[in-house]
Enzyme design. Structure first.
Site, PDB file in Angstrom:
ATOM      1  N   GLN A   1       4.149   1.914  14.060  1.00  0.00           N
ATOM      2  CA  GLN A   1       4.070   3.258  13.503  1.00  0.00           C
ATOM      3  C   GLN A   1       2.699   3.785  13.916  1.00  0.00           C
ATOM      4  O   GLN A   1       1.753   3.030  14.033  1.00  0.00           O
ATOM      5  CB  GLN A   1       4.213   3.245  11.984  1.00  0.00           C
ATOM      6  CG  GLN A   1       3.145   2.442  11.261  1.00  0.00           C
ATOM      7  CD  GLN A   1       3.509   2.140   9.829  1.00  0.00           C
ATOM      8  OE1 GLN A   1       4.209   1.186   9.544  1.00  0.00           O
ATOM      9  NE2 GLN A   1       3.028   2.960   8.908  1.00  0.00           N
TER      10      GLN A   1
ATOM     11  N   THR B   1     -28.643  26.516  15.501  1.00  0.00           N
ATOM     12  CA  THR B   1     -29.349  25.994  16.668  1.00  0.00           C
ATOM     13  C   THR B   1     -30.394  26.986  17.143  1.00  0.00           C
ATOM     14  O   THR B   1     -31.016  26.781  18.183  1.00  0.00           O
ATOM     15  CB  THR B   1     -28.360  25.712  17.816  1.00  0.00           C
ATOM     16  OG1 THR B   1     -27.684  26.936  18.157  1.00  0.00           O
ATOM     17  CG2 THR B   1     -27.337  24.668  17.414  1.00  0.00           C
TER      18      THR B   1
ATOM     19  N   LYS C   1     -21.132  38.006  26.212  1.00  0.00           N
ATOM     20  CA  LYS C   1     -21.169  38.997  25.148  1.00  0.00           C
ATOM     21  C   LYS C   1     -22.295  39.991  25.454  1.00  0.00           C
ATOM     22  O   LYS C   1     -23.331  39.584  25.969  1.00  0.00           O
ATOM     23  CB  LYS C   1     -21.408  38.313  23.796  1.00  0.00           C
ATOM     24  CG  LYS C   1     -20.376  37.260  23.426  1.00  0.00           C
ATOM     25  CD  LYS C   1     -20.799  36.461  22.185  1.00  0.00           C
ATOM     26  CE  LYS C   1     -19.872  35.305  21.903  1.00  0.00           C
ATOM     27  NZ  LYS C   1     -20.309  34.473  20.762  1.00  0.00           N
TER      28      LYS C   1
ATOM     29  N   TRP D   1       0.809  -1.217   0.000  1.00  0.00           N
ATOM     30  CA  TRP D   1       0.000   0.000   0.000  1.00  0.00           C
ATOM     31  C   TRP D   1       0.842   1.266   0.000  1.00  0.00           C
ATOM     32  O   TRP D   1       0.400   2.318  -0.469  1.00  0.00           O
ATOM     33  CB  TRP D   1      -0.913   0.022   1.237  1.00  0.00           C
ATOM     34  CG  TRP D   1      -0.141   0.189   2.530  1.00  0.00           C
ATOM     35  CD1 TRP D   1       0.521  -0.783   3.206  1.00  0.00           C
ATOM     36  CD2 TRP D   1       0.052   1.402   3.253  1.00  0.00           C
ATOM     37  NE1 TRP D   1       1.123  -0.265   4.335  1.00  0.00           N
ATOM     38  CE2 TRP D   1       0.854   1.080   4.387  1.00  0.00           C
ATOM     39  CE3 TRP D   1      -0.365   2.719   3.080  1.00  0.00           C
ATOM     40  CZ2 TRP D   1       1.234   2.025   5.330  1.00  0.00           C
ATOM     41  CZ3 TRP D   1       0.017   3.674   4.019  1.00  0.00           C
ATOM     42  CH2 TRP D   1       0.808   3.324   5.128  1.00  0.00           C
ATOM     43  N   ASP D   2       2.068   1.180   0.517  1.00  0.00           N
ATOM     44  CA  ASP D   2       2.868   2.405   0.638  1.00  0.00           C
ATOM     45  C   ASP D   2       3.321   2.938  -0.721  1.00  0.00           C
ATOM     46  O   ASP D   2       3.733   4.094  -0.811  1.00  0.00           O
ATOM     47  CB  ASP D   2       4.070   2.194   1.566  1.00  0.00           C
ATOM     48  CG  ASP D   2       4.738   0.852   1.403  1.00  0.00           C
ATOM     49  OD1 ASP D   2       4.349  -0.083   2.108  1.00  0.00           O
ATOM     50  OD2 ASP D   2       5.644   0.752   0.559  1.00  0.00           O
TER      51      ASP D   2
ATOM     52  N   SER E   1     -18.158  30.490  21.776  1.00  0.00           N
ATOM     53  CA  SER E   1     -19.612  30.404  21.828  1.00  0.00           C
ATOM     54  C   SER E   1     -20.099  30.606  23.251  1.00  0.00           C
ATOM     55  O   SER E   1     -19.492  30.103  24.203  1.00  0.00           O
ATOM     56  CB  SER E   1     -20.084  29.038  21.320  1.00  0.00           C
ATOM     57  OG  SER E   1     -21.463  28.875  21.546  1.00  0.00           O
ATOM     58  N   ALA E   2     -21.208  31.312  23.371  1.00  0.00           N
ATOM     59  CA  ALA E   2     -21.803  31.510  24.692  1.00  0.00           C
ATOM     60  C   ALA E   2     -22.505  30.251  25.181  1.00  0.00           C
ATOM     61  O   ALA E   2     -22.878  30.165  26.353  1.00  0.00           O
ATOM     62  CB  ALA E   2     -22.792  32.672  24.634  1.00  0.00           C
TER      63      ALA E   2
ATOM     64  N   LYS F   1     -29.580  36.366  20.493  1.00  0.00           N
ATOM     65  CA  LYS F   1     -28.457  35.816  19.737  1.00  0.00           C
ATOM     66  C   LYS F   1     -27.135  36.207  20.361  1.00  0.00           C
ATOM     67  O   LYS F   1     -26.891  37.383  20.642  1.00  0.00           O
ATOM     68  CB  LYS F   1     -28.501  36.302  18.285  1.00  0.00           C
ATOM     69  CG  LYS F   1     -29.533  35.606  17.412  1.00  0.00           C
ATOM     70  CD  LYS F   1     -29.384  36.020  15.958  1.00  0.00           C
ATOM     71  CE  LYS F   1     -30.331  35.257  15.062  1.00  0.00           C
ATOM     72  NZ  LYS F   1     -30.160  35.637  13.627  1.00  0.00           N
TER      73      LYS F   1
ATOM     74  N   GLU G   1     -18.977  36.479  13.593  1.00  0.00           N
ATOM     75  CA  GLU G   1     -20.184  36.473  14.414  1.00  0.00           C
ATOM     76  C   GLU G   1     -21.421  36.740  13.570  1.00  0.00           C
ATOM     77  O   GLU G   1     -21.335  37.321  12.483  1.00  0.00           O
ATOM     78  CB  GLU G   1     -20.087  37.544  15.506  1.00  0.00           C
ATOM     79  CG  GLU G   1     -19.512  37.052  16.819  1.00  0.00           C
ATOM     80  CD  GLU G   1     -20.542  36.324  17.668  1.00  0.00           C
ATOM     81  OE1 GLU G   1     -21.683  36.125  17.187  1.00  0.00           O
ATOM     82  OE2 GLU G   1     -20.201  35.952  18.805  1.00  0.00           O
ATOM     83  N   ASP G   2     -22.567  36.321  14.103  1.00  0.00           N
ATOM     84  CA  ASP G   2     -23.841  36.626  13.443  1.00  0.00           C
ATOM     85  C   ASP G   2     -24.747  37.468  14.320  1.00  0.00           C
ATOM     86  O   ASP G   2     -25.904  37.704  13.970  1.00  0.00           O
ATOM     87  CB  ASP G   2     -24.564  35.334  13.051  1.00  0.00           C
ATOM     88  CG  ASP G   2     -25.199  34.654  14.248  1.00  0.00           C
ATOM     89  OD1 ASP G   2     -24.553  34.610  15.332  1.00  0.00           O
ATOM     90  OD2 ASP G   2     -26.341  34.173  14.125  1.00  0.00           O
TER      91      ASP G   2
ATOM     92  N   ASP H   1     -17.874  32.158  16.141  1.00  0.00           N
ATOM     93  CA  ASP H   1     -19.051  31.888  16.952  1.00  0.00           C
ATOM     94  C   ASP H   1     -19.635  30.571  16.451  1.00  0.00           C
ATOM     95  O   ASP H   1     -19.272  30.084  15.373  1.00  0.00           O
ATOM     96  CB  ASP H   1     -20.050  33.038  16.807  1.00  0.00           C
ATOM     97  CG  ASP H   1     -21.318  32.805  17.611  1.00  0.00           C
ATOM     98  OD1 ASP H   1     -21.221  32.250  18.717  1.00  0.00           O
ATOM     99  OD2 ASP H   1     -22.406  33.168  17.123  1.00  0.00           O
ATOM    100  N   LEU H   2     -20.540  29.994  17.201  1.00  0.00           N
ATOM    101  CA  LEU H   2     -21.115  28.704  16.818  1.00  0.00           C
ATOM    102  C   LEU H   2     -22.512  28.858  16.224  1.00  0.00           C
ATOM    103  O   LEU H   2     -22.730  28.630  15.035  1.00  0.00           O
ATOM    104  CB  LEU H   2     -21.145  27.774  18.037  1.00  0.00           C
ATOM    105  CG  LEU H   2     -21.743  26.379  17.834  1.00  0.00           C
ATOM    106  CD1 LEU H   2     -21.023  25.621  16.734  1.00  0.00           C
ATOM    107  CD2 LEU H   2     -21.708  25.595  19.140  1.00  0.00           C
ATOM    108  N   ASP H   3     -23.457  29.258  17.066  1.00  0.00           N
ATOM    109  CA  ASP H   3     -24.835  29.371  16.610  1.00  0.00           C
ATOM    110  C   ASP H   3     -24.961  30.465  15.560  1.00  0.00           C
ATOM    111  O   ASP H   3     -24.584  31.618  15.787  1.00  0.00           O
ATOM    112  CB  ASP H   3     -25.763  29.700  17.792  1.00  0.00           C
ATOM    113  CG  ASP H   3     -25.753  28.607  18.848  1.00  0.00           C
ATOM    114  OD1 ASP H   3     -25.354  27.482  18.502  1.00  0.00           O
ATOM    115  OD2 ASP H   3     -26.114  28.885  19.999  1.00  0.00           O
TER     116      ASP H   3
END
Length: 979
Positions: free
Chosen positions: A580, A763, A891, A352-353, A860-861, A791, A915-916, A755-757
């Site tokens: 390895q 979400t 925030k 495979w190598d 994220s908060a 938000k 950010e949104d 930011d996340l949301d």
């Protein structure tokens, strides 16, 4: 400098621009090692670098000269390999016998007064000069120039000059072809890396009109037969040449030897050998020499590299590339053996190598040779289908772990046939080749079918597991680490299967020959592949049970002998030990989405557990360390892979040079320090010069162009050497070579904090429904307009705002209880989240940031952020995830962003926040960072740049924004989705 190799200039002080390996002293103990190092090849034949007048270490290797021998088991089960291929060790083509006045000279008892051997990497010529002291004080000098000319077929050409220095005599030189004496140090009978040897025996010896011919057949009988044809200039019988010489006068002659092998009749191979011999002699020594030089000039035009401050390392990498070029098959009927055409190791088997290490180098330096390797695998697809059925699969194809002719040759299935990742390596090779060359015709010629059939095997092997949230699991396989076998969810195997399935799905959509529901199943399996992070250590487990095993007694070892020759495999399998590191290998090959911090954690965990008994290991560790900022380790591992054979670091170079490790030295330079990555058909570079070097450079081919990148400090200068203007990026920025060389400086920022949301996933609806349910049960007025103001605001502050909007007060005890209830409903909604809930373009943006060597943070908060990104499958993408519970001020206070910058080790003014929410934009600006808003500019005042959706963000736009002069006036530009 690694120990050893004291007689090689490479380990001393080569010049800054050295292109030759020189040996100034003769070490009889190192005969076998040197026979591999100084081997010559051209893809059609390999000739060991023996000393012509000494009887040892003479051998040749023809890719088509192999036998298949039956395997007998005391206990046999369905699907076991029924035979094994063994490449035949061919006769020596360079042996001579010298007679002086009719008496043969025994050079093994003569004294060597002077010795020098030089391998020229620009011409492919091996030159040697030896001065011998014979009985009676006579001095005889022998000078030899040897070639295996590129493009001439299975031909070896030598020019001899034999000079009696201080005496006169009649000198006769006999040039014979025979099976050479092996030398005692190559007979490592118990070393599984050698395995069973297969030798030829002479069956005829005859003179013909064109020269002299020998015919050989396997010593055990049967086919194939090998024909050797020879002609000598100035010789009547094409066996010997002689002359009466005075002191200082030289006997000079050229020797042409051609070989051919085939499983068919003798007549056909005799004719092939004769045709090659005639063509070589007609061309002559000088023209063949020039032809080889021209071919190598073309190779170095696109494979040249340099490390000005470390000439020895530079020469080592050049030497390794030379051997890769030599041993690469020129025919679609063969692959590249683990030892190339330089020795007997591994019986000449392909593994495979070849696809994981060698082919990517060829695709980016000599793509025509890379294509031949893919053609070989395509030609063996029927065998791979048969192999899958024999093992019990109803669908798909499984390529053998070790083979020559296309059938499985491993008799130890736990570390052989169970290595299903060979399928993914082949798919990876096709992906890299097609991207680098733009040659999609290979797909129509069988590569697409090969991709699809091997992808089907993953679906027949793995399954979706509801107990693990619908993740796709693969049980009972073995990864590259052969000290763990038949494990569940080997990390490397799963990661490569994911890449394989995604690529196969993309190609299937293009070609239109696969049903849409099957394509969707591949995509679903890939996006739900089980690739966990251990919550206690923050490390990727190598497999489901690896972390539960006890450590190996005594730890790893400090001698050259691998543990596999000291212990029964079961002893190794039961312990937390790596030959390895599979996790590190997955990072190095680009099969993961891991951040720099994640790679560092994995390196720190697996490094003390890894023996590096595989020569492939140092390459993976070198690339991963360079990409994660571990400069010292990266340079140490680069040297290990570069000098693996020149310094015989594994004490088995005598078996042949390690092709994959040699290729790995270029990969460590280009992928590690050059930051070269190929994802979804796009090429990205992120060059970084380590502090120990003043500069480095390398060349590569991309879409028909040859490009050089020269790196000094943080600057990279790109030059178009030849061909059309290619398209690729440097740290996220387009490199424009249409108007000449392009100088790309370091980026104007070092980190991106998300930011996340609303930026990575949505979400918001889950939050709204949880708040709505709470408020409805409590009789509190709440609607979407109130929700809009939540938000980017953490949970307790959100409830306070809801109460304020409703004009009520909530007692403290009820307040906390309400928070718990809301969070429970929200977490129930999160249980349904998966990779499909990522916003379009997020994975690409994270990959672009990672490939640009940017650090990536999450601010994220939400206190459920870690659980959510785990469900989304991007947990390992972030260098730092802020803990909302540990942030005193939510925030719009900047604390969460300043804490993220601190944890990332980046000054706030070198960060960009995305950010949104209005609160988030305010927090980013207050932290002293540049702010990017996602959504409607009307509700996001203060951002420096706006995008309607996260998928519209391009890293180049962020670089342009960051490069602008500092201003208190925010930009109001809205970037639309790229076409």
């Amino acid at each position: 400098m690694p120990a050893g190799g004291e007689d090689l200039t490479i380990s001393a002080s080569p010049s800054v621009d050295a292109w030759s390996i020189e040996q100034s002293s003769f070490d009889p103990v190192a005969l076998a090692r040197d026979a591999a190092l100084f081997a010559l090849a051209n893809g059609a034949i390999g000739v060991r670098g023996g000393i012509d007048e000494l009887p040892h270490m003479h051998a040749s290797f023809l890719p088509a000269a192999y036998v298949r021998r039956p395997v007998r088991y005391h206990e046999s089960f369905p699907g076991f390999a029924d035979g094994t291929d063994s490449r035949l060790t061919g006769p020596g083509l360079t042996m001579i016998q010298v007679e002086i006045d009719g008496s043969a000279i025994d050079f093994e008892v003569a004294e060597m007064l002077a010795f020098r051997r030089t391998l020229d990497l620009t011409t492919g010529q091996l030159a040697r000069s030896t001065l011998w002291l014979l009985p009676g004080g006579r001095e005889l000098q022998i000078d030899v120039r040897r070639m295996v000319p590129v493009g001439a077929g299975a031909v070896c050409v030598s020019r001899y000059q034999v000079t009696p220095v201080n005496f006169g005599a009649r000198i006769s030189v006999e040039c014979h072809v025979a099976i050479g004496e092996p030398g005692s140090d190559t007979f490592d009978a118990d070393d599984p890396r050698i395995s069973a040897r297969a030798h030829l025996a002479q069956v005829s010896n005859r003179a013909t009109d064109l020269g002299h011919e020998w015919c050989f057949a396997p010593a055990t009988g049967g086919k194939p037969t090998v024909t050797i044809a020879q002609r000598i200039t100035g010789s009547g019988d094409n066996l010997s040449v002689s002359a009466s010489l005075t002191a200082g006068e030289a006997l000079i002659f050229d020797r042409f030897v051609a070989a051919s092998a085939a499983p068919g009749g003798d007549t056909a191979i005799d004719a092939a050998a004769r045709a090659q011999l005639e063509a070589a002699e007609a061309a002559g020594f000088e023209r063949l020499q020039e032809k080889s030089r021209t071919a190598l000039d073309g190779f170095w035009q696109t494979a040249g590299m340099g490390i000005e401050s470390d000439p020895a390392l530079q020469l080592a990498v050049r030497f390794n590339l030379f051997h890769i070029f030599q041993s690469a098959s020129r025919s679609g009927g063969q692959g590249v053996a683990a030892k190339g055409l330089t020795g007997e190791g591994y019986e000449g088997h392909y593994f495979w190598d070849t696809e994981a290490f060698v082919l990517p180098v060829l695709a980016l330096t000599a793509p025509d040779l890379a294509r031949r390797l893919i053609e070989y695998r395509i030609s063996r697809l029927a065998d791979a289908r048969e192999h899958a059925r024999a093992i019990g699969h109803s669908d798909g194809a499984l390529y053998p772990w070790r083979t020559i002719g296309g059938r499985e040759c491993s008799t130890h299935y736990p570390t052989g046939s169970a290595q299903y990742h060979v399928n993914a390596a082949i798919a990876y090779a096709v992906e890299i080749y097609v991207a680098a060359t733009g040659d999609r015709s290979i797909l129509e010629e069988g590569a697409a079918d090969m991709l699809f059939e091997t992808a089907r095997l993953w679906m027949d092997t793995g399954h979706f597991c509801e107990r693990r949230g619908g993740a796709f699991l693969i049980h009972g396989v073995t990864g590259p680490d052969e000290y763990s076998a038949l494990v569940d969810n080997d990390f490397y195997t799963n990661a490569m299967a994911r890449r394989h399935l995604l690529f196969a799905a993309r190609i299937a959509r293009d070609v239109g020959t696969v049903a849409p529901d099957e394509i969707e199943s591949w995509h679903r399996a890939a996006t739900h592949m089980w690739l966990p992070v251990d919550p206690a250590t923050g490390v990727h487990p190598q497999d489901d049970s690896f972390m539960d095993k006890p450590p190996f007694p005594g730890g790893t070892h400090d001698d050259a002998a691998p543990l596999l020759v000291k212990f029964h495999p079961l002893v190794l399998f039961r312990h937390r030990l790596c030959k390895q590191g599979d996790v590190v290998q997955a990072h190095a090959i680009g099969a993961t989405h891991a951040s720099q911090a994640q790679i560092r954690r994995d390196l720190a965990y697996y490094e003390p557990l890894t023996t590096h008994d595989s020569t492939l290991s140092a390459t993976a560790f070198a690339i991963a360390a360079a990409r994660s900022g571990e400069e010292g380790k990266a340079l140490d591992y680069l040297r290990q892979t570069a000098f693996v054979d020149l310094d015989d670091l594994h004490a088995n170079t005598s078996h042949g040079c390690h092709m994959a490790a040699m290729a790995g030295s270029w990969l460590a330079l280009a992928q590690g320090w050059g930051g070269l990555t190929i994802e979804d058909g796009r090429l990205s570079l992120a060059p970084l010069c380590p502090d120990g070097w003043t500069s480095f450079s390398f060349r590569f081919r991309w879409q028909g162009a040859a490009v050089e990148v020269a790196v000094q400090g943080g600057d990279a200068r790109y030059t178009l050497i030849e061909g059309p203007v290619p398209q690729f990026v440097d740290r996220g920025r387009t490199v424009d070579l249409s108007r000449g060389p392009a100088l790309m400086g370091p980026p104007a920022f070092d980190a991106v904090i998300f930011d996340l949301d609303g930026v990575i996933t949505d979400t918001a609806e889950a939050h709204y429904q949880a708040w709505k349910r709470l408020c409805d049960e409590e009789g509190i007025a709440f609607d979407r307009s109130v929700n809009e103001g939540l938000k980017g605001v953490e949970r307790s502050q959100s409830l306070a705002r809801i109460a304020e909007a409703a004009g009520i007060e909530i007692p403290d005890r009820e307040f906390e209880t309400m928070l718990v209830r809301k969070n429970a409903w929200y977490r129930q909604a999160l249980a349904d989240f998966g990779p499909g809930d990522l916003f379009p373009g997020v994975e690409r943006l994270l990959a672009d940031c990672r490939n640009a060597r940017l650090k990536i943070g999450l601010a994220s908060a939400s206190r459920n952020a870690r659980e959510l990104i785990r469900r989304l499958g991007i947990e390992s993408c972030f260098d730092f995830v802020a803990d909302a519970a540990g942030i005193a001020n939510g925030k719009p206070h900047p604390e969460i962003f300043t804490e993220s910058a601190r944890a990332l080790g980046v000054a706030p003014d070198r960060c960009i926040g995305i950010e949104d929410s209005a609160a988030g934009i305010t927090a980013i600006r207050a932290a002293g960072m540049l702010a990017v808003g996602v959504g409607d500019p009307g509700v996001l005042p203060g951002a420096d740049l706006y995008f309607r959706e996260t998928g519209d963000i391009r890293l180049a736009d962020l670089f342009d924004m960051a490069a602008q002069p500092t201003s208190t006036t925010q930009k109001t530009e809205i970037k639309e989705k790229a076409s």
